[in-house]
Design a protein around this motif. Structure first.
Motif, PDB file in Angstrom:
ATOM      1  N   LEU A   1       0.816  -1.210   0.000  1.00  0.00           N
ATOM      2  CA  LEU A   1       0.000   0.000   0.000  1.00  0.00           C
ATOM      3  C   LEU A   1       0.850   1.260   0.000  1.00  0.00           C
ATOM      4  CD1 LEU A   1      -2.832  -0.950   2.523  1.00  0.00           C
ATOM      5  CD2 LEU A   1      -3.032  -0.732   0.057  1.00  0.00           C
ATOM      6  N   PHE A   2       2.001   1.209   0.648  1.00  0.00           N
ATOM      7  CA  PHE A   2       2.839   2.399   0.818  1.00  0.00           C
ATOM      8  C   PHE A   2       4.217   2.138   0.232  1.00  0.00           C
ATOM      9  CE2 PHE A   2       0.145   1.887   4.672  1.00  0.00           C
ATOM     10  CZ  PHE A   2      -0.793   2.855   4.368  1.00  0.00           C
ATOM     11  N   SER A   3       4.831   3.218  -0.251  1.00  0.00           N
ATOM     12  CA  SER A   3       6.167   3.118  -0.804  1.00  0.00           C
ATOM     13  C   SER A   3       7.191   2.929   0.306  1.00  0.00           C
ATOM     14  CB  SER A   3       6.499   4.377  -1.617  1.00  0.00           C
ATOM     15  OG  SER A   3       6.520   5.517  -0.759  1.00  0.00           O
ATOM     16  N   ARG A   4       8.381   2.552  -0.094  1.00  0.00           N
ATOM     17  CA  ARG A   4       9.450   2.319   0.882  1.00  0.00           C
ATOM     18  C   ARG A   4       9.790   3.597   1.639  1.00  0.00           C
ATOM     19  NH1 ARG A   4      13.382  -1.731   0.894  1.00  0.00           N
ATOM     20  NH2 ARG A   4      15.239  -1.265   2.152  1.00  0.00           N
ATOM     21  N   ARG A   5       9.859   4.722   0.926  1.00  0.00           N
ATOM     22  CA  ARG A   5      10.207   5.994   1.580  1.00  0.00           C
ATOM     23  C   ARG A   5       9.128   6.419   2.572  1.00  0.00           C
ATOM     24  NH1 ARG A   5      11.722  10.714  -2.450  1.00  0.00           N
ATOM     25  NH2 ARG A   5      13.325   9.154  -2.891  1.00  0.00           N
ATOM     26  N   LEU A   6       7.872   6.200   2.205  1.00  0.00           N
ATOM     27  CA  LEU A   6       6.791   6.580   3.111  1.00  0.00           C
ATOM     28  C   LEU A   6       6.778   5.692   4.355  1.00  0.00           C
ATOM     29  CD1 LEU A   6       4.367   8.417   3.572  1.00  0.00           C
ATOM     30  CD2 LEU A   6       2.964   6.777   2.322  1.00  0.00           C
ATOM     31  N   ARG A   7       7.075   4.414   4.190  1.00  0.00           N
ATOM     32  CA  ARG A   7       7.123   3.544   5.364  1.00  0.00           C
ATOM     33  C   ARG A   7       8.229   3.963   6.317  1.00  0.00           C
ATOM     34  NH1 ARG A   7       6.422  -0.646   1.429  1.00  0.00           N
ATOM     35  NH2 ARG A   7       8.606  -1.269   1.700  1.00  0.00           N
ATOM     36  N   TRP A   8       9.384   4.357   5.795  1.00  0.00           N
ATOM     37  CA  TRP A   8      10.467   4.835   6.661  1.00  0.00           C
ATOM     38  C   TRP A   8      10.076   6.138   7.354  1.00  0.00           C
ATOM     39  CZ3 TRP A   8      14.194   2.209   8.661  1.00  0.00           C
ATOM     40  CH2 TRP A   8      14.750   1.124   7.997  1.00  0.00           C
ATOM     41  N   SER A   9       9.335   6.994   6.658  1.00  0.00           N
ATOM     42  CA  SER A   9       8.898   8.260   7.281  1.00  0.00           C
ATOM     43  C   SER A   9       7.930   7.989   8.433  1.00  0.00           C
ATOM     44  CB  SER A   9       8.235   9.161   6.236  1.00  0.00           C
ATOM     45  OG  SER A   9       9.140   9.472   5.186  1.00  0.00           O
ATOM     46  N   LEU A  10       6.993   7.073   8.215  1.00  0.00           N
ATOM     47  CA  LEU A  10       6.067   6.730   9.292  1.00  0.00           C
ATOM     48  C   LEU A  10       6.789   6.094  10.472  1.00  0.00           C
ATOM     49  CD1 LEU A  10       3.085   5.276   7.203  1.00  0.00           C
ATOM     50  CD2 LEU A  10       3.152   7.450   8.434  1.00  0.00           C
ATOM     51  N   ALA A  11       7.770   5.250  10.183  1.00  0.00           N
ATOM     52  CA  ALA A  11       8.535   4.632  11.268  1.00  0.00           C
ATOM     53  C   ALA A  11       9.317   5.674  12.053  1.00  0.00           C
ATOM     54  CB  ALA A  11       9.469   3.569  10.690  1.00  0.00           C
ATOM     55  N   GLY A  12       9.864   6.663  11.360  1.00  0.00           N
ATOM     56  CA  GLY A  12      10.591   7.730  12.055  1.00  0.00           C
ATOM     57  C   GLY A  12       9.694   8.552  12.953  1.00  0.00           C
ATOM     58  N   LEU A  13       8.486   8.873  12.496  1.00  0.00           N
ATOM     59  CA  LEU A  13       7.561   9.648  13.322  1.00  0.00           C
ATOM     60  C   LEU A  13       7.128   8.858  14.560  1.00  0.00           C
ATOM     61  CD1 LEU A  13       5.329  11.281  10.563  1.00  0.00           C
ATOM     62  CD2 LEU A  13       7.007  12.406  12.020  1.00  0.00           C
ATOM     63  N   VAL A  14       6.893   7.565  14.396  1.00  0.00           N
ATOM     64  CA  VAL A  14       6.540   6.743  15.550  1.00  0.00           C
ATOM     65  C   VAL A  14       7.686   6.711  16.553  1.00  0.00           C
ATOM     66  CG1 VAL A  14       5.986   4.391  16.297  1.00  0.00           C
ATOM     67  CG2 VAL A  14       4.884   5.339  14.277  1.00  0.00           C
ATOM     68  N   GLY A  15       8.912   6.628  16.062  1.00  0.00           N
ATOM     69  CA  GLY A  15      10.059   6.652  16.963  1.00  0.00           C
ATOM     70  C   GLY A  15      10.177   7.968  17.715  1.00  0.00           C
ATOM     71  N   CYS A  16       9.897   9.083  17.030  1.00  0.00           N
ATOM     72  CA  CYS A  16       9.952  10.388  17.691  1.00  0.00           C
ATOM     73  C   CYS A  16       8.881  10.504  18.789  1.00  0.00           C
ATOM     74  CB  CYS A  16       9.775  11.497  16.659  1.00  0.00           C
ATOM     75  SG  CYS A  16      11.170  11.664  15.523  1.00  0.00           S
ATOM     76  N   VAL A  17       7.685   9.973  18.517  1.00  0.00           N
ATOM     77  CA  VAL A  17       6.618  10.006  19.524  1.00  0.00           C
ATOM     78  C   VAL A  17       7.031   9.218  20.758  1.00  0.00           C
ATOM     79  CG1 VAL A  17       4.255   9.281  20.004  1.00  0.00           C
ATOM     80  CG2 VAL A  17       4.805  10.407  17.848  1.00  0.00           C
ATOM     81  N   LEU A  18       7.610   8.041  20.538  1.00  0.00           N
ATOM     82  CA  LEU A  18       8.055   7.248  21.682  1.00  0.00           C
ATOM     83  C   LEU A  18       9.167   7.946  22.456  1.00  0.00           C
ATOM     84  CD1 LEU A  18       8.092   3.659  20.082  1.00  0.00           C
ATOM     85  CD2 LEU A  18       6.370   4.668  21.580  1.00  0.00           C
ATOM     86  N   ALA A  19      10.080   8.607  21.754  1.00  0.00           N
ATOM     87  CA  ALA A  19      11.155   9.328  22.443  1.00  0.00           C
ATOM     88  C   ALA A  19      10.612  10.478  23.265  1.00  0.00           C
ATOM     89  CB  ALA A  19      12.166   9.828  21.409  1.00  0.00           C
ATOM     90  N   LEU A  20       9.623  11.216  22.721  1.00  0.00           N
ATOM     91  CA  LEU A  20       9.023  12.315  23.479  1.00  0.00           C
ATOM     92  C   LEU A  20       8.272  11.795  24.695  1.00  0.00           C
ATOM     93  CD1 LEU A  20       7.694  14.560  20.567  1.00  0.00           C
ATOM     94  CD2 LEU A  20       9.597  15.056  22.111  1.00  0.00           C
ATOM     95  N   ALA A  21       7.615  10.637  24.579  1.00  0.00           N
ATOM     96  CA  ALA A  21       6.906  10.052  25.716  1.00  0.00           C
ATOM     97  C   ALA A  21       7.881   9.654  26.821  1.00  0.00           C
ATOM     98  CB  ALA A  21       6.086   8.856  25.251  1.00  0.00           C
ATOM     99  N   VAL A  22       9.003   9.067  26.444  1.00  0.00           N
ATOM    100  CA  VAL A  22      10.010   8.688  27.436  1.00  0.00           C
ATOM    101  C   VAL A  22      10.584   9.931  28.122  1.00  0.00           C
ATOM    102  CG1 VAL A  22      12.280   7.631  27.753  1.00  0.00           C
ATOM    103  CG2 VAL A  22      10.583   6.523  26.272  1.00  0.00           C
TER     104      VAL A  22
END
Length: 631
Positions: A272-293
């Protein structure tokens, strides 16, 4: 046998029953067959005029050991009850109704079933769903009329269509390159001639079906005349200077479809999603987890509560962090900035998903690097069934169709098969289908000239390409075949008419549901049949070796499928068997066991596939032949 029809299929079917099975045939045709093209009409008229000559020729052929039967022609404008009675339906073994009109065939079938409840019926219907209901209705009527709930194959009803019978033959010819093919349980079996090597038959394959007529000087004085059918091992070992017909399984040597390939219009989640878009979504999820910590460390809140606060800040729905520690205020600002970055990423994900679904519902293009595939021209009634059969065999296919509304386009889209929309006679269309890298070309459009033009153009691009083209008239198909073979002797060429391909399946159905196909061996014929062991003293309770009768029948394989699976699949005829398997493209694993030990004891519940001569099968099945004595 009674055959009723109004086109070339009726005449071809009558010839098949006479020439291959040696049956007595009554042919019922209209006085003027207006629906048949002139070449076929001419042959039909000539055949009716030379009826007496055929009787004499058939009698001489049977006296010489060749298969052949007599034929009687009855001309009638309509197929009424009186006409059926005149044709001898009340005392016939089988009746084939092959008119081009479904209603005519159904009306005549109902009348014939009333005249002879034990008559074996074979109907030609285009509506497959209606055919299933008619088949059940006629079998139920026969059971009630005879008072026997299990009427067996002698009073069965079989519904076939041109598409279902011709399509497997075209697919088999593209793979095997020969018409001596029997299809059973999803397998392609080919009878090939092997010449002796150092005095013995090399590689007997699955079984040795026949020893050919002796040709060298060492066997000139032998008393054996003609081929020796179903020889035993001793005869095969003693055969010197004689070729043999052996049975072997046909396998596709080219590339196959990848395992686990998705079928349908719903793609996999990863696509459904391109490789670049999947990496972008993964990066945003990582940033959210870092801000929560970080928020957990700064405020000392529970990690789940900190994550909840971060998401509220991310979506800008939390209260401003006024009069709170500086670290908390900085984290809130960072969360808001991350929320701004998330908006374009989510929009891109939605657009890509919509585009993916749109592409999945559209026609696919041939992938790069594709080779060894089959190019299929035409997605009409025949082409759709050919496509389904090739997909069941997991053979890569590229289709070419001029009409975007053709019935097979939806099937190709569902099976995710590449399709080229365009006129095959135009330049560049076959090149788009990568004809120069394909293994075979199947031209099955409804226009003879289009098929011929496409084949000639493909041969100019690749002279050694294997081609199979569908032609209406059998004489025209023979002339095209001879010309193409003369022009390209090193390439495989097959030209087939639909009536030529459909007739063997209709003939096999008239012989009974046990018949799977027939293979000619010189002037004689071998039949392949599926038989239940129970009720046959020649098989039940005996080993495979003891059940083998040289020159009569031989057990080849054991069918281990359940009764429900057998009812879900239909036996196929010779080169043109009926289609097997479901239309969803699922591949069915074969349930036949070929490497049977001679010591295996056949049980009453077993079902076996055997090869037999006509006389041997008639004796095994207890069928009373109506042939003159001495034949």
């Amino acid at each position: 046998m009674v055959v009723c029809g109004d086109d070339g299929l009726a005449h071809r079917l009558a010839a098949e029953l006479r020439g291959v099975y040696g049956e007595q045939v009554t042919l019922v045709v209209p006085p003027s067959v207006r629906t048949v093209r002139p070449p076929v009409v001419g042959r039909a008229r000539a055949a009716s005029a030379a009826l007496l000559d055929r009787w004499v020729t058939a009698a001489v052929s049977r006296a010489n050991g060749a298969p052949g039967g007599t034929e009687r022609v009855v001309e009638a404008p309509e197929l009424t009850e009186a006409v059926l009675a005149e044709a001898g339906v009340d005392r016939a073994e089988a009746l084939a109704l092959v008119y081009d009109d479904d209603e005519t065939n159904i009306r005549a079938a109902l009348t014939a079933r009333r005249l002879n409840p034990r008559l074996r019926l074979v109907l030609r219907l285009y509506n497959r769903r209606l055919g299933q209901h008619i088949e059940e209705l006629l079998d139920q009527a026969a059971a009630l009329a005879t008072g026997d709930e299990d009427i067996g194959a002698d009073a069965s009803t079989t519904v076939l269509s041109d598409a279902d019978t011709a399509a497997p033959a075209l697919a088999a010819t593209a793979l095997a390159g020969t018409s001596k093919v029997v299809q059973t349980d999803g397998l392609l079996l080919r009878a090939v001639e092997r010449q002796p090597w150092r005095g013995r038959i090399a590689d007997p394959g699955l079984a040795t079906l026949a020893l050919l007529s002796p040709t060298n000087s060492d066997s000139a004085g032998t008393d054996e005349q003609g081929p020796q059918l179903l020889p035993d091992d001793a005869a095969v070992r003693a055969a010197t200077g004689r070729g043999a017909v052996v049975l072997e399984q046909v396998s596709y040597s080219g590339p196959s479809l990848p395992a686990g390939r998705a079928v349908g219009v719903v793609p996999a989640f990863a696509s459904l999603f391109s490789r670049r878009l999947r990496w972008s979504l993964a990066g945003l999820v990582g940033c959210v987890l870092a801000l929560a910590v970080a928020l957990t460390v700064v405020t000392g809140d529970h990690p789940l509560y900190a994550t909840y606060e971060t998401l509220l800040d991310l979506f800008a729905i939390n209260e401003p962090a006024l009069h709170q520690p500086l670290g908390r205020q900085i984290l809130q600002l960072l969360s808001g900035l991350l929320g701004l970055l998330l908006l374009p990423v989510l929009l891109a994900a939605v657009l890509e998903a919509l585009g993916t679904f749109r592409s999945a519902s559209a026609l696919r293009k041939p992938p790069r690097g594709l080779g060894g595939h089959v190019v299929l021209l035409g997605l009409g009634k025949i082409g759709t069934r050919v496509l389904t059969r090739l997909h069941e065999l997991r053979i890569p296919v590229v289709c070419v169709e001029a009409d975007p509304e053709a019935r097979g386009v939806a099937t190709a889209r569902r099976l995710r098969v590449p399709v080229i929309l365009g006129d095959v006679t135009q330049e560049g269309v076959l090149e788009s289908a990568k004809i120069h890298r394909s293994s075979a070309l199947l031209a099955v459009t409804s226009a003879d000239t289009t098929n011929l033009e496409a084949v000639l153009y493909a041969r100019s691009v690749r002279p050694d390409l294997r081609v199979v083209l569908r032609l209406y008239d059998d004489d025209f198909a023979t002339a095209v075949y001879r010309t193409l073979r003369a022009a390209h002797p090193n390439a495989s060429t097959r030209s087939r008419s639909v009536t030529h391909l459909a007739a063997p399946s209709f003939a096999g159905a008239m012989m009974g549901r046990q018949i799977l196909g027939a293979i000619p061996v010189e002037r004689r014929v071998l039949l392949f049949a599926a038989v239940d062991v129970g009720g046959h003293p020649q098989l039940e309770g005996k080993t495979v070796g003891e059940a083998f009768r040289p020159g009569a029948w031989r057990v080849l394989a054991l069918d281990t499928a359940t009764e429900a699976a057998r009812q879900g699949t239909s036996g196929t005829g010779s080169a043109s068997g009926s289609a097997s398997g479901d239309s969803d493209g699922d591949v069915q694993q074969s349930a036949l066991v070929w490497d049977l030990h001679d010591g295996y004891v056949l049980k009453a519940e077993d079902r076996v596939v055997l090869a037999a001569t006509r006389r041997g099968l008639a004796e095994l099945l207890g069928r009373r032949r109506r042939e003159p004595a001495g034949t």
